[in-house]
Every structure is written in C-alpha cells, then in structure tokens.
Design a protein around this motif. Structure first.
Motif, PDB file in Angstrom:
ATOM      1  N   LEU A 167     -44.102   5.414 -16.311  1.00 39.04           N
ATOM      2  CA  LEU A 167     -45.097   5.147 -17.443  1.00 39.04           C
ATOM      3  C   LEU A 167     -45.392   3.753 -17.938  1.00 39.04           C
ATOM      4  N   PHE A 168     -44.649   2.980 -16.956  1.00 42.01           N
ATOM      5  CA  PHE A 168     -45.008   1.577 -17.037  1.00 42.01           C
ATOM      6  C   PHE A 168     -46.282   1.522 -16.375  1.00 42.01           C
ATOM      7  N   ILE A 169     -46.484   2.092 -15.216  1.00 37.57           N
ATOM      8  CA  ILE A 169     -47.623   1.884 -14.266  1.00 37.57           C
ATOM      9  C   ILE A 169     -48.730   2.416 -14.961  1.00 37.57           C
ATOM     10  N   GLU A 170     -48.748   3.518 -15.965  1.00 43.84           N
ATOM     11  CA  GLU A 170     -49.516   4.228 -16.634  1.00 43.84           C
ATOM     12  C   GLU A 170     -50.039   3.162 -17.394  1.00 43.84           C
ATOM     13  N   LEU A 171     -49.061   2.475 -18.305  1.00 46.22           N
ATOM     14  CA  LEU A 171     -49.374   1.405 -19.404  1.00 46.22           C
ATOM     15  C   LEU A 171     -50.437   0.463 -18.715  1.00 46.22           C
ATOM     16  N   GLU A 172     -49.800   0.006 -17.666  1.00 40.63           N
ATOM     17  CA  GLU A 172     -50.661  -1.158 -17.037  1.00 40.63           C
ATOM     18  C   GLU A 172     -52.013  -0.805 -16.791  1.00 40.63           C
ATOM     19  N   ILE A 386     -34.518 -11.364  -7.496  1.00 41.63           N
ATOM     20  CA  ILE A 386     -34.126  -9.771  -7.112  1.00 41.63           C
ATOM     21  C   ILE A 386     -35.319  -9.220  -6.405  1.00 41.63           C
ATOM     22  N   PHE A 387     -36.552  -9.458  -6.759  1.00 34.33           N
ATOM     23  CA  PHE A 387     -37.680  -8.836  -6.402  1.00 34.33           C
ATOM     24  C   PHE A 387     -38.395  -9.576  -4.999  1.00 34.33           C
ATOM     25  N   GLN A 388     -38.060 -10.870  -4.893  1.00 31.13           N
ATOM     26  CA  GLN A 388     -38.471 -11.621  -3.958  1.00 31.13           C
ATOM     27  C   GLN A 388     -40.011 -11.444  -3.589  1.00 31.13           C
ATOM     28  N   GLY A 389     -40.645 -11.482  -5.002  1.00 36.87           N
ATOM     29  CA  GLY A 389     -42.042 -11.548  -5.018  1.00 36.87           C
ATOM     30  C   GLY A 389     -42.919 -10.009  -4.728  1.00 36.87           C
ATOM     31  N   ASP A 390     -42.072  -9.083  -4.542  1.00 36.07           N
ATOM     32  CA  ASP A 390     -42.579  -7.773  -4.364  1.00 36.07           C
ATOM     33  C   ASP A 390     -42.798  -7.201  -5.693  1.00 36.07           C
ATOM     34  N   LYS A 391     -44.141  -7.124  -5.888  1.00 28.92           N
ATOM     35  CA  LYS A 391     -44.634  -6.758  -7.220  1.00 28.92           C
ATOM     36  C   LYS A 391     -44.820  -5.188  -7.551  1.00 28.92           C
ATOM     37  N   ILE A 392     -44.603  -4.415  -6.141  1.00 28.64           N
ATOM     38  CA  ILE A 392     -45.181  -2.933  -6.202  1.00 28.64           C
ATOM     39  C   ILE A 392     -43.670  -2.080  -6.215  1.00 28.64           C
ATOM     40  N   ARG A 393     -42.702  -2.562  -5.633  1.00 28.28           N
ATOM     41  CA  ARG A 393     -41.768  -1.742  -5.482  1.00 28.28           C
ATOM     42  C   ARG A 393     -41.174  -1.337  -7.182  1.00 28.28           C
ATOM     43  N   PRO A 394     -40.637  -0.087  -7.015  1.00 25.26           N
ATOM     44  CA  PRO A 394     -40.182   0.249  -8.317  1.00 25.26           C
ATOM     45  C   PRO A 394     -38.773  -0.347  -8.786  1.00 25.26           C
ATOM     46  N   GLU A 500     -34.178   0.937 -20.834  1.00 23.84           N
ATOM     47  CA  GLU A 500     -35.625   0.935 -21.225  1.00 23.84           C
ATOM     48  C   GLU A 500     -36.050  -0.502 -21.482  1.00 23.84           C
ATOM     49  N   LEU A 501     -35.021  -1.193 -22.360  1.00 21.59           N
ATOM     50  CA  LEU A 501     -35.409  -2.461 -22.781  1.00 21.59           C
ATOM     51  C   LEU A 501     -35.487  -3.374 -21.711  1.00 21.59           C
ATOM     52  N   ILE A 502     -34.446  -3.448 -20.876  1.00 20.41           N
ATOM     53  CA  ILE A 502     -34.267  -4.499 -19.711  1.00 20.41           C
ATOM     54  C   ILE A 502     -35.586  -4.257 -19.020  1.00 20.41           C
ATOM     55  N   PHE A 503     -35.803  -2.852 -18.335  1.00 23.71           N
ATOM     56  CA  PHE A 503     -36.693  -2.689 -17.414  1.00 23.71           C
ATOM     57  C   PHE A 503     -38.216  -3.060 -18.085  1.00 23.71           C
ATOM     58  N   ALA A 504     -38.346  -2.616 -19.433  1.00 23.60           N
ATOM     59  CA  ALA A 504     -39.615  -3.125 -19.925  1.00 23.60           C
ATOM     60  C   ALA A 504     -39.930  -4.501 -19.923  1.00 23.60           C
ATOM     61  N   CYS A 505     -38.880  -5.372 -20.131  1.00 21.22           N
ATOM     62  CA  CYS A 505     -39.043  -6.940 -20.309  1.00 21.22           C
ATOM     63  C   CYS A 505     -39.480  -7.221 -18.744  1.00 21.22           C
ATOM     64  N   VAL A 506     -38.650  -6.728 -17.717  1.00 27.15           N
ATOM     65  CA  VAL A 506     -38.886  -7.145 -16.160  1.00 27.15           C
ATOM     66  C   VAL A 506     -40.434  -6.802 -15.836  1.00 27.15           C
ATOM     67  N   GLU A 507     -40.868  -5.472 -16.208  1.00 27.70           N
ATOM     68  CA  GLU A 507     -42.148  -5.049 -15.877  1.00 27.70           C
ATOM     69  C   GLU A 507     -43.057  -5.811 -16.434  1.00 27.70           C
ATOM     70  N   LEU A 508     -42.789  -6.350 -17.821  1.00 30.43           N
ATOM     71  CA  LEU A 508     -43.906  -7.164 -18.323  1.00 30.43           C
ATOM     72  C   LEU A 508     -43.972  -8.505 -17.685  1.00 30.43           C
ATOM     73  N   LEU A 509     -42.792  -9.162 -17.393  1.00 28.00           N
ATOM     74  CA  LEU A 509     -42.980 -10.561 -16.808  1.00 28.00           C
ATOM     75  C   LEU A 509     -43.374 -10.653 -15.493  1.00 28.00           C
ATOM     76  N   VAL A 510     -42.713  -9.454 -14.489  1.00 28.37           N
ATOM     77  CA  VAL A 510     -43.533  -9.436 -13.109  1.00 28.37           C
ATOM     78  C   VAL A 510     -44.953  -9.198 -13.075  1.00 28.37           C
ATOM     79  N   GLU A 511     -45.478  -8.509 -13.791  1.00 24.67           N
ATOM     80  CA  GLU A 511     -46.776  -8.047 -13.778  1.00 24.67           C
ATOM     81  C   GLU A 511     -47.815  -9.051 -14.470  1.00 24.67           C
ATOM     82  N   ILE A 512     -47.113  -9.465 -15.710  1.00 27.83           N
ATOM     83  CA  ILE A 512     -48.134 -10.096 -16.377  1.00 27.83           C
ATOM     84  C   ILE A 512     -47.882 -11.532 -16.565  1.00 27.83           C
TER      85      ILE A 512
END
Ligand code: HEM
Length: 516
Positions: A167-172, A386-394, A500-512
């Motif tokens: 759903l975060f991919i959809e949001l993006e 943790i993500f080593q710059g990989d913005k795509i992996r779930p 939900e909260l931890i992942f949403a923060c991460v998604e937001l910061l990684v992508e945006i």
C-alpha cells in the motif's frame, strides 16, 4: 398513582412541586457528596452535570487541559465527576502514579471491567458483544481470546508487513503522479497533506488486514485532485467511502449512548434524532460487515482443502475451531467456532480501534522528526545502514527488529503525546487501591499523560529525546510507559500498530526525505 390530585393544581402549585423535587435532589446529591467514602481533592461537582462546567468554561472543552490542571492542582490521586448514562453523573478516581496501578496492570490482576453497566450499549445493540465495551466477562474473554489469537499470530504479522509495503508503493504512485502534473502544481493543489494521506493509507491497510478486502480511500482522495477516470470500478470506491463515512459517524456519535441519559435520548428531540441517526448507522455497519463475512465464507468453501488460505483476521476467525483450522481438535461446545455476531463485532472494533489512533500518531511522529533535525539525521543513518541505499527492496520482518532507533522515536512520541490520554477500569469487587479500600463498582481513570511526564520516572520528561530508549539495558520503570494500557485489557493491536508506524516512517524517509 392518583393523578386526580394534579388536576386541581394551579401553576404556582406546579412550580412549588418542581422546586421541591429539585431542591430535594440537589440536597440529596450534596449529602451523598459530603458523606462519600474516601473523600479526595478535586474540582467541585454540580448536580446532573458533574465537572462539565469547569471543562467547558475554564478549558473550552479541552479535556486534556482539564486533566492536566487537576493533576497539578490536586495531586497523584484525585476525583472528578462526569456524566454517565444511567447515573446522571459518576465519580471517577483519577490515578496519576504508576505504583498505584499494580492491581490493574500486573499479570495477576483480575480487574477486567472497563466501564460500569448502563442502558446505552443495550439500546445500541452492543451489550455483551465484542471486546472494547463488553461488560459480560464470559463473552468478553472468549472474544478477546479469538481477537488476540488472530491478530498476534506470526502469519498475521507477515501479512501486515506485506500489505504495509504494497500500500505504501500505491501511495507513492499517487504522489508521483500528483507531483508531476503541471496543472496541479499551477493550482497549488499538490501540497501534500500528510495527515490526510496517512489517514486514508491507514484505513485502507486496516480494512485489508482485518477483512481481507480492499477499500479505496487513497484512490478516492487522489481522484479529488484529478479529472481522469479512476482505474477501479466506481461502485467499489463508493462502497468504501460509504463504509468509512459510517465508521467515522459511529466514532464521533456513539458516546451519546454512554453519556446522555435514556430520558433525554428518548424524549428530547435533539438527542433523540442524534441517537436514531447513530442507531440507523449501526444497522448499516452491521449489514456491510455481514455481507463481507458471507462473501468470505463462500470464498473459503471454494478454496480446495490442499490450498492455503489467506491470513487476514476475518479468515482466521471464520475457520477457527473448524476442520480448516490447522490446530483443530474436536472438543464440543468448549471449542465451538465463532458466531457471525462475534466475528462482526471483532471486525468492526478492530477497524474502529486501530484506524484513527495510528493515523493521528503518525502525524505527530512526522512533526517531531521534522522539528528535531538531529533525530532525523540519526534516523536516516540507521535506515541507510540497514538498506545500504537500496530504495526498492521491500521492508522485511528482520528490518523491523533492527530498526531500533525508529522504534525509539515511535515510543518517545507516544510518551510525550499519548494518543489515548487515559483509560478506565471499574472494579467488580472490593479492593485496596492507592492505600484506600474501595467498594465494588468504583470507577478509576488512569491518567497516561501524568504518568508519562512524571519526574520520578523520566529524566527531563518535557524533552523529546528518543535516545533515552537507546541506552543499553534501559527499561522504563514498571507501569510508567503505558501507551497501550496494560493488564487483562492491554491493547491487542499493539504489534500491528508498531509495524505500521515504524514502517511508514521508514518508507517516508527512504523515499522522500522530507525537508524541514
Ligand atoms: C498507536 C496505536 C494504538 C494505541 C496508542 C492504542 C492504545 C490502546 C489503549 C490505551 C487501549 C486500552 C487498554 C487498557 O484498557 O488497558 C487499547 C485497547 C484496544 N485496542 Fe488499541 N491502540 C492502538 C492501535 C490499535 C490497533 C491497530 C488495533 C486493532 C487492529 C487496536 C485494537 C484495540 C482493541 C480491540 C482494544 C480493546 C481491548 C479490550 O478491551 O480488551 N488498537 N488500545
């Protein structure tokens, strides 16, 4: 009763009669007040309306300010009076120290009741049903057991992680489209209202995880910015919008069945209309949930026995204690399967209980991250590591356990601004609490704010400092961090909320990487 007597009454007699009744009531009220058991300090109450005048006149209806004022003025244990359906106004003992909470929050605690019995829930059709407001122990423990089993299972957690990503991919994708639309930029429509977006994201997520069905709130919101035809059939979108409108109406209106007396609800047009509206809305919600359950039952029947079933809460509840349940043992009534009503209420309460809290908390998390550049920097460092710059992996389950600083941020925000400021317990037998002996039916309110800001438990409690959670071996003092309540009624959605909260923060910061 002999009404003939009243026929001979004149207006002055009626006034005299009413005044006598009123004076007797007020006299009795204050007699009971001044002779109450264990008198405690607290704002002076008024007959019928308790402390409502202080809440509205002094604090403009802001009950959080009222609670904080009472804590500062009257101390760790005090009393307040609020309106409560049958009883006109009821005394609550407010507890603001964690060592007063042992009898409620310890593993041995047997106090399970949240609120005393009253007529409202019966009228609303929720008496003895579901988890949140159930006052029937046998029914509550059974529902609570099934609810926790379904929502706290590892398979459900995996499902939650999967859909949080999807759903975060959809949001993006919506944000991408909006950001690049020139006409939208021109009209200045592309300003992201994070709180609105996250509210819709959170609703779509909880509905999917609990019912297994998609709602399209994010799509609907996106469509308000564009003129294109939506990809999803419009009836599906309309249905999800209607469902969410009904859920919101319920959240904002159901309390009329708790705080307004039956007399006002039945005979005074303003309250009666409101109560009727909520009842009708409840009927609609029941009908929607029943349709969803029926549809899923049919789908399960059509899935061959050797194929796996999905792990949403609805499916787990339908198959519980049936031959499709991997843990099924034939044990008669003790292990009977869940009824339609039990499932319906669990779904409704899960959606209602989870949705707005997560959405509100997320807005505060973003606020605190942006207000504290050092915190944002540290968070980005952890995410990069943790993500080593990989913005795509779930995001995976392992990530969840490694994102310690992100978890610390969520906890610190919950400490400093708890979404639920207090929670209640009503004792059903005599007990000694906070050094006083209390009779059965005493109502207690635990002031989360006061406990989260107490200098005895927290160093510099006013300071937003996620690092306090990162000190090796740090553990908050017993019952001093109670964002999810505790004891028998500890929030069963806590794991889902944290994912939900931890992942949403991460998604937001990684992508945006939002700017300050
Ligand atoms: C940030 C998010 C959340 C916070 C801060 C929160 C907080 C709380 C608190 C303080 C209580 C009362 C506990 C007590 O009386 O001891 C509670 C109860 C409850 N919560 Fe949550 N909650 C959150 C998310 C969720 C989610 C996501 C769900 C479901 C999917 C959920 C479902 C429930 C239910 C069903 C109860 C009633 C439990 C019972 O009465 O036995 N909550 N929550």
């Amino acid at each position: 009763m002999n009404f003939k007597l009243l026929e001979n009454f004149e207006i002055n007699d009626y006034i005299l009669l009413l005044s006598t009744i009123l004076i007797t009531h007020v006299a009795y009220y204050y007699y009971s007040y001044f002779t109450r058991i264990n008198p405690l300090p607290g704002p002076f109450p008024f007959p019928f309306i308790g402390n409502l005048p202080q809440i509205y006149w002094l604090f403009n209806g802001d009950s959080r300010k009222f609670y904080n004022y009472c804590y500062e003025k009257y101390g760790d244990i005090h009393e307040i009076y609020s309106t409560y359906s049958n009883f006109a106004n009821v005394r609550s003992i407010v507890l603001c120290r964690s060592d007063y909470l042992e009898n409620f929050l310890s593993e041995k605690s047997t106090h399970w009741m949240r609120l005393p019995n009253c007529k409202g829930p019966e009228e609303l059709g929720i008496e003895g049903k579901g988890v949140v407001f159930n006052t029937n122990f046998k029914s509550w423990i059974r529902n609570r057991h099934f609810f926790s089993q379904a929502i706290l299972s590892p398979k459900f957690a995996n499902e939650a992680i999967h859909w949080t990503n999807v759903l975060f991919i959809e949001l993006e994708s919506y944000w991408d489209k909006l950001f690049f639309k020139e006409e939208i930029i021109k009209e200045n429509k592309n300003i992201l209202n994070i709180s609105q977006w996250f509210n819709h994201y959170s609703t779509d997520l909880i509905i999917k995880l609990l019912t297994g069905e998609r709602s399209y709130l994010m799509t609907t919101y996106f469509n308000t910015f564009i003129d294109e035809k939506p990809d999803n059939p419009s009836e599906i979108i309309e249905d999800s919008v209607k469902l969410v409108q009904a859920l919101n109406k319920h959240i904002t209106g159901y309390s009329i069945f708790y705080i307004i007396s039956p007399f006002l609800r039945h005979y005074i047009p303003f309250f009666k209309n409101k109560a009727d509206d909520i009842l009708q809305n409840m009927g609609f919600l029941n009908q929607v949930m029943s349709t969803i359950i029926k549809r899923r039952r049919k789908e399960i029947e059509d899935i061959p026995l050797n194929e796996p079933l999905p792990h949403d809460m609805l499916t787990s509840m339908i198959i519980k204690n049936t031959f499709r349940d991997v843990n099924y043992i034939e044990a008669g009534e003790v292990a009977r399967s869940m009824t339609e009503t039990e499932i319906r209420f669990s779904l409704l309460e899960g959606i209602l209980g989870g949705n707005y809290k997560n959405a509100n908390m997320f807005s505060f998390i973003i606020y605190y991250i942006l207000k504290n550049p050092d915190v944002k920097k540290k968070m980005i460092e952890e995410i990069d590591k943790i993500f080593q710059g990989d913005k795509i992996r779930p995001i995976t389950k392992d990530d969840f356990y490694n994102l310690n600083y992100c978890e610390a941020i969520v906890k610190e925000v919950a400490r400093i601004i708890p979404i639920m400021r207090s929670f209640a317990r009503c004792i059903d037998k005599t007990d000694e609490i906070a050094g006083y002996k209390w009779p059965a039916d005493t109502l207690f309110r635990i002031n989360i704010d006061a406990i989260h800001y107490n200098k005895n438990y927290w160093e510099e409690p006013d300071k937003f400092n996620p690092d306090r959670w990162m000190v090796e071996g740090f553990e908050s003092k017993k019952y001093s961090f109670i964002m999810f309540g505790g004891g028998l009624r500890l929030c069963p959605g806590r794991k889902l909320a944290m994912i939900e909260l931890i992942f949403a923060c991460v998604e937001l910061l990684v992508e945006i990487k939002p700017r300050n």
